[in-house]
Write a protein that holds these residues in place. Structure first.
Motif, mmCIF file in Angstrom:
data_model
loop_
_atom_site.group_PDB
_atom_site.id
_atom_site.type_symbol
_atom_site.label_atom_id
_atom_site.label_comp_id
_atom_site.label_asym_id
_atom_site.label_seq_id
_atom_site.Cartn_x
_atom_site.Cartn_y
_atom_site.Cartn_z
ATOM 1 N N ASN A 273 -1.511 -1.573 -4.188
ATOM 2 C CA ASN A 273 -2.934 -1.865 -3.963
ATOM 3 C C ASN A 273 -3.465 -1.059 -2.789
ATOM 4 O O ASN A 273 -2.809 -0.168 -2.264
ATOM 5 C CB ASN A 273 -3.134 -3.371 -3.747
ATOM 6 N N GLY A 274 -4.673 -1.403 -2.404
ATOM 7 C CA GLY A 274 -5.297 -0.709 -1.287
ATOM 8 C C GLY A 274 -5.917 0.617 -1.700
ATOM 9 O O GLY A 274 -6.162 0.875 -2.882
ATOM 10 N N GLN A 275 -6.166 1.451 -0.723
ATOM 11 C CA GLN A 275 -6.796 2.744 -0.954
ATOM 12 C C GLN A 275 -5.744 3.849 -1.104
ATOM 13 O O GLN A 275 -4.587 3.678 -0.742
ATOM 14 C CB GLN A 275 -7.709 3.096 0.218
ATOM 15 N N ASN B 35 -8.484 0.138 -10.147
ATOM 16 C CA ASN B 35 -9.712 -0.620 -9.861
ATOM 17 C C ASN B 35 -10.623 0.119 -8.895
ATOM 18 O O ASN B 35 -11.232 -0.476 -8.009
ATOM 19 C CB ASN B 35 -9.359 -1.999 -9.268
ATOM 20 N N PHE B 36 -10.715 1.434 -9.070
ATOM 21 C CA PHE B 36 -11.574 2.208 -8.186
ATOM 22 C C PHE B 36 -13.040 1.839 -8.409
ATOM 23 O O PHE B 36 -13.409 1.247 -9.441
ATOM 24 C CB PHE B 36 -11.371 3.701 -8.429
ATOM 25 N N THR B 37 -13.843 2.201 -7.459
ATOM 26 C CA THR B 37 -15.290 1.981 -7.573
ATOM 27 C C THR B 37 -16.009 3.288 -7.269
ATOM 28 O O THR B 37 -15.405 4.277 -6.851
ATOM 29 C CB THR B 37 -15.761 0.903 -6.571
ATOM 30 N N GLY B 38 -17.324 3.261 -7.502
ATOM 31 C CA GLY B 38 -18.121 4.429 -7.169
ATOM 32 C C GLY B 38 -18.229 5.410 -8.317
ATOM 33 O O GLY B 38 -17.915 5.104 -9.477
ATOM 34 N N LYS C 290 0.825 -1.198 0.000
ATOM 35 C CA LYS C 290 0.000 0.000 0.000
ATOM 36 C C LYS C 290 0.866 1.258 0.000
ATOM 37 O O LYS C 290 2.054 1.220 0.268
ATOM 38 C CB LYS C 290 -0.919 -0.008 1.222
ATOM 39 N N ALA D 82 -7.848 0.530 -5.242
ATOM 40 C CA ALA D 82 -9.255 0.146 -5.228
ATOM 41 C C ALA D 82 -10.054 1.052 -4.298
ATOM 42 O O ALA D 82 -9.555 2.054 -3.781
ATOM 43 C CB ALA D 82 -9.382 -1.318 -4.788
ATOM 44 N N ASP D 83 -11.307 0.672 -4.124
ATOM 45 C CA ASP D 83 -12.257 1.427 -3.314
ATOM 46 C C ASP D 83 -12.516 2.798 -3.932
ATOM 47 O O ASP D 83 -12.126 3.070 -5.058
ATOM 48 C CB ASP D 83 -11.779 1.553 -1.861
ATOM 49 N N GLN D 84 -13.167 3.657 -3.183
ATOM 50 C CA GLN D 84 -13.545 4.940 -3.742
ATOM 51 C C GLN D 84 -12.380 5.925 -3.731
ATOM 52 O O GLN D 84 -11.494 5.861 -2.876
ATOM 53 C CB GLN D 84 -14.724 5.521 -2.962
#
Length: 891
Positions: free
Chosen positions: A370-372, A416-419, A348, A394-396
């Protein structure tokens, strides 16, 4: 009381002044504080004492002129051996730097100034050979001849300095020396500073120079031919700057480098260093600049680098470092730029990086992080560049990113973000000019009010593979764009009229790259298209359903380098005015419905390397003229699946520029660099995007998409036309040294297979199938050791199939449809023929043919398709995340 200057020396100075013109222009000086120092020199009135003149220094006892400092004085004109300057025989210090001496040679009468200890002629438009007469200036301690058009041939560099044994500073940067670095430099024990920047030096660097007892600055950067290694260093070394960038120094960094306790700067970018970084680097606590990018260092980044508390620049990019980013980096509180891009780092982003409150540039792109994104990272309020593309984040995306008010460049693509992201929030980042969100996993919310919102002026927008379904309305106000990528989306229907008509597009003076490829766009092109060219380098409209004709007029003097109209529904004739686009490197009109004769008028384009007319309705004979300039640089030539007639168009290669293969680097690609300036604090950073040209060709019997093509690659595909006549024996004498692919299948060709094909020693694919060729297959073709595909099926060939080497690997369908052929791999035995034995063995074949047809993407900042492929290799990343991407994209 200081004596007045001597009258004859005053006269010499005035004559010197009168020999030049004072031109108060920025083109004469790069110093913003420059002024004409000699303007006040006069023999009249109270100012007649030359010792009081600006830039003049006199001996306080004798009154003789001993110093002359006229740097940045707007002097313009030639200087020769009779100039009165060289009568000032008591001169000890002379500074004429940053003037314009109109490409004069340095006068030989410089030897008259035998008392010189300091001479600076840098950046003063001198040219030609440095005179022999420098050698007798025994008392010289500082010599700066840098930034001119000078050369050293006779005498050599060694002869020039052999008598200058008192030298403390020597700067010959940008002097054209073209020689080895002489060992005699290692004897100059007084030397404190040696700068040989970009002198075209070569050979092994004398290791003794590193051990000079007083050397503090060593700069030999941009001498690619210089090899060498670092010695074991002693603690007594006073070295402060070691600048070896863009050389061929190699081997590992010795652990003893930690003994150089005085070092403040290490610049070893783009060398051949390898191995692990020694932990002893952490001992160099005075370092403020450490640049090791573009080498092959490996292993973990030593946590001891966190001891370098004075470090301001740290660049370890483009190596193969693994493991986590050391949390100890949080101790580098003076760091302004951190670049760890293009490695194999995992884990991270350490939250300790939030301690780096002076950080302005953070580059972590193309790793496996990886990670946020740590929320605390948003404490870096001075951050102007945040480049995290090509990771596994990843994540928002934290909303606090919109608090980075100084952010100018933001790239979150290929993650690989989301939202969802509301585009309106980017309006808070008033300094943001470059935004790249391509294939990052988020959805962009563009409200109906966005078009009416006052937004900053963007320079670069990257929304490749972003699931856009329509043109973003906010583009209507973006009239300063340099780079716009909307490729590979779901934008459908006609291109909005406002898009073509607004100042963004046809008349925009800044736009360099426009990519609308791989969408579902329909309709026709606007007539304003011909206005493109003032700045546009790349135009990619491929894989849409655009129809109609291309506007027949095109801007004269265009800067266009690459155009792709392939895989649309264009009709009609090609615009003859394209011949005015004299910079063109690549043209792709494939898979359309163009109906025209062969565009021989493009033959005047001196730089055209790729011409693809594949799968259209072109027809008629291909007429050639006797002029030698026709297609002089052409190397990818695809006419397949048309209705061309007459003989094979081989004369284009009779006068082609074969020298393009002589020095080509096998790792360079046919590409275009688009660049723009990002004004970053006190620096102007130039960002470059390298765009390779994607092509579709039939290679080894398979229709294949290639995302980049090497510079030395040559391919000819004349298949599926109506060419007639023989394949001339002279084909092997053409300037096609790099020929890798030759496809003339499915025509009406007759005659024998030329034995001269053996001259194409790099040939990998040869397809002569579906013709009316007769006679035997030349036995000498077994010597084509790179040949991986061979097809002569469905002809009238006879006799034994050559045996041995590559021919033992070809399947039977390569020869079927020739009733007279016999021998393996066919079941028909050769009864009336003496089967040829394999030719005498040749040197061991390469294990890897190194085909210049490479599949992949390459990016510098961000990377996507077309030719809009920018910097690091990311093909494996895309396919790993989207295994069906190629099928979805290309069908």
């Amino acid at each position: 009381m200081q004596p007045l200057c001597h009258g004859h020396e005053r006269s010499y100075l005035l004559q010197f002044k009168e020999s030049f013109v004072i031109i108060n222009k920025k083109s004469i000086s790069f110093d913003p504080s420059a002024y004409p120092k000699v303007a006040s020199w006069t023999s009249e009135g109270n100012n007649s004492d030359c010792c009081s003149w600006d830039g003049v220094e006199c001996d306080e006892f004798t009154g003789h002129v001993i110093g002359l400092d006229l740097n940045s004085s707007y002097l313009y004109g030639s200087i020769n051996s009779s100039n009165s300057l060289f009568n000032l025989v008591h001169l000890q210090r002379l500074n004429l730097a940053d003037n314009h001496f109109n490409q004069s040679q340095i006068p030989s009468t410089v030897s008259n100034l035998s008392k010189l200890t300091y001479l600076n002629l840098s950046y003063s438009s001198f040219s030609s050979q440095i005179p022999l007469e420098f050698s007798p200036l025994f008392q010289m301690s500082s010599l700066d001849l840098s930034l001119n058009s000078l050369e050293i041939k006779k005498p050599s560099l060694g002869h020039l300095v052999e008598n200058l044994t008192r030298l403390e500073k020597l700067d010959l940067s940008w002097v054209n020396i073209i020689s080895i670095v002489p060992n005699i430099l290692a004897n100059l024990s007084s030397l404190r500073s040696l700068r040989l920047h970009d002198c075209k030096l070569h050979g092994e660097f004398p290791v003794g120079i590193f051990k000079l007892p007083n050397l503090r600055v060593l700069d030999v950067q941009f001498n690619a031919g210089v090899t060498g290694y670092l010695p074991d260093f002693q603690r007594s070394s006073p070295l402060e700057e070691m600048i070896l960038a863009h050389t061929s120094f190699s081997s590992k960094l010795p652990a003893s480098i930690g003994n150089l306790g005085s070092l403040t700067k290490i610049d070893m970018r783009r060398c051949n260093f390898s191995g692990f970084l020694p932990t002893s680097l952490g001992n160099l606590t005075r370092l403020n600049f450490l640049h090791l990018s573009f080498n092959t260092f490996q292993g973990h980044i030593p946590s001891s680098l966190g001891n370098l508390m004075h470090l301001k620049i740290l660049d370890l990019s483009y190596n193969t470092f693994k493991g986590d980013i050391p949390s100890s980096f949080g101790n580098l509180i003076q760091l302004s730029s951190l670049n760890l891009a293009q490695n194999e780092l995992t884990g991270k982003i350490p939250f300790e990086l939030a301690n780096l409150t002076q950080l302005t540039d953070l580059y972590l792109y193309q790793n496996f992080i990886n990670g946020q994104i740590p929320f605390r990272l948003m404490n870096l309020t001075k951050l102007s560049v945040l480049h995290l593309a090509g990771n596994r984040l990843a994540d928002q995306i934290p909303s606090s990113i919109f608090n980075l008010e100084n952010l100018e460049f933001l790239d979150l693509s290929l993650n690989n973000f989301t939202g969802k992201l509301e585009f309106d929030k980017f309006g808070k980042l008033k300094k943001l000019t470059s935004l790249h969100l391509s294939d990052c996993g988020v959805s962009l919310i563009i409200s109906e009010t966005t078009a009416n919102t006052t937004l900053q002026k963007f320079q670069n927008l990257g929304f490749y593979l972003f699931n856009l379904s329509e043109f973003p309305d906010f583009l209507a106000s973006q009239d300063e764009l340099v780079w716009l990528d909307l490729g590979t989306n779901n934008i459908h229907g006609q291109v909005p009229e406002w898009f073509w008509n607004m100042k963004l597009i046809c008349n925009m003076s800044s736009l360099q790259v426009l990519d609308l490829s791989i969408n579902n766009l329909s309709g026709s092109l606007p007539q304003c298209l011909h206005n493109f060219g003032d700045s546009l380098l790349i135009l990619d409209l491929r894989r849409n359903t655009i129809e109609g004709s291309i506007p027949q007029t095109w801007t004269n003097g265009s800067k266009l380098l690459m155009i792709s109209f392939s895989q649309n529904k264009f009709q009609g004739r090609l615009p003859r005015s394209l011949a005015k686009c004299i910079m063109l490197k690549a043209l792709d009109f494939s898979n359309n419905q163009f109906k025209d004769t062969f565009p021989s008028w493009l033959g005047t384009l001196q730089n055209l390397k790729i011409l693809i007319l594949r799968s259209n309705k072109f027809h008629g004979p291909i007429r050639t003229h006797e002029e030698k300039y026709e297609f002089p640089s052409l190397q990818i030539f695809d006419l397949s699946y048309n209705s061309f007639t007459g003989s094979l168009p081989l004369k284009f290669f009779q006068y082609s520029n074969s020298s393009r293969f002589d020095h080509a680097n096998h790792l360079t690609y046919i590409e275009v660099t688009s660049s723009f300036i990002l004004q970053n604090n006190f620096l102007n950073l130039e960002w470059g995007f390298d765009y390779s040209f994607a092509i579709i060709m039939t290679n080894k019997g398979v229709v294949t998409i290639y995302m980049k093509v090497q510079e030395l690659f040559t391919a000819l595909d004349f298949s599926s036309n109506r060419f007639v006549g023989d394949i001339p024996e002279s084909i092997g004498n053409l300037n096609l040294k790099g020929l890798r692919l030759l496809n003339i299948s499915n025509n009406i060709l007759t005659g024998h297979i030329p034995q001269s094909l053996i001259n194409f020693v790099d040939l990998e694919s040869l397809d002569l199938s579906q013709n009316k060729l007769f006679g035997e297959i030349p036995q000498n073709l077994t010597q084509l050791t790179f040949l991986a595909f061979f097809n002569v099926s469905n002809n009238h060939l006879m006799g034994p199939i050559p045996q041995g080497k590559q021919f033992n690997t070809f399947p039977s369908n390569s020869f079927e449809g020739n009733l007279g052929l016999c021998g393996s791999p066919l079941t028909k035995k050769c009864k009336n023929y003496e089967v040829s034995l394999p030719s005498p063995s040749t040197p061991e074949e390469s294990q890897d043919s190194g085909s210049p047809f490479q599949f992949g993407w390459k990016i510098v900042l961000i990377g996507y398709e077309f030719g809009l492929v920018v910097g690091v290799t990311i093909g494996h990343i895309v396919s790993a995340r989207n295994p069906d991407l190629l099928m979805k994209t290309f069908g």
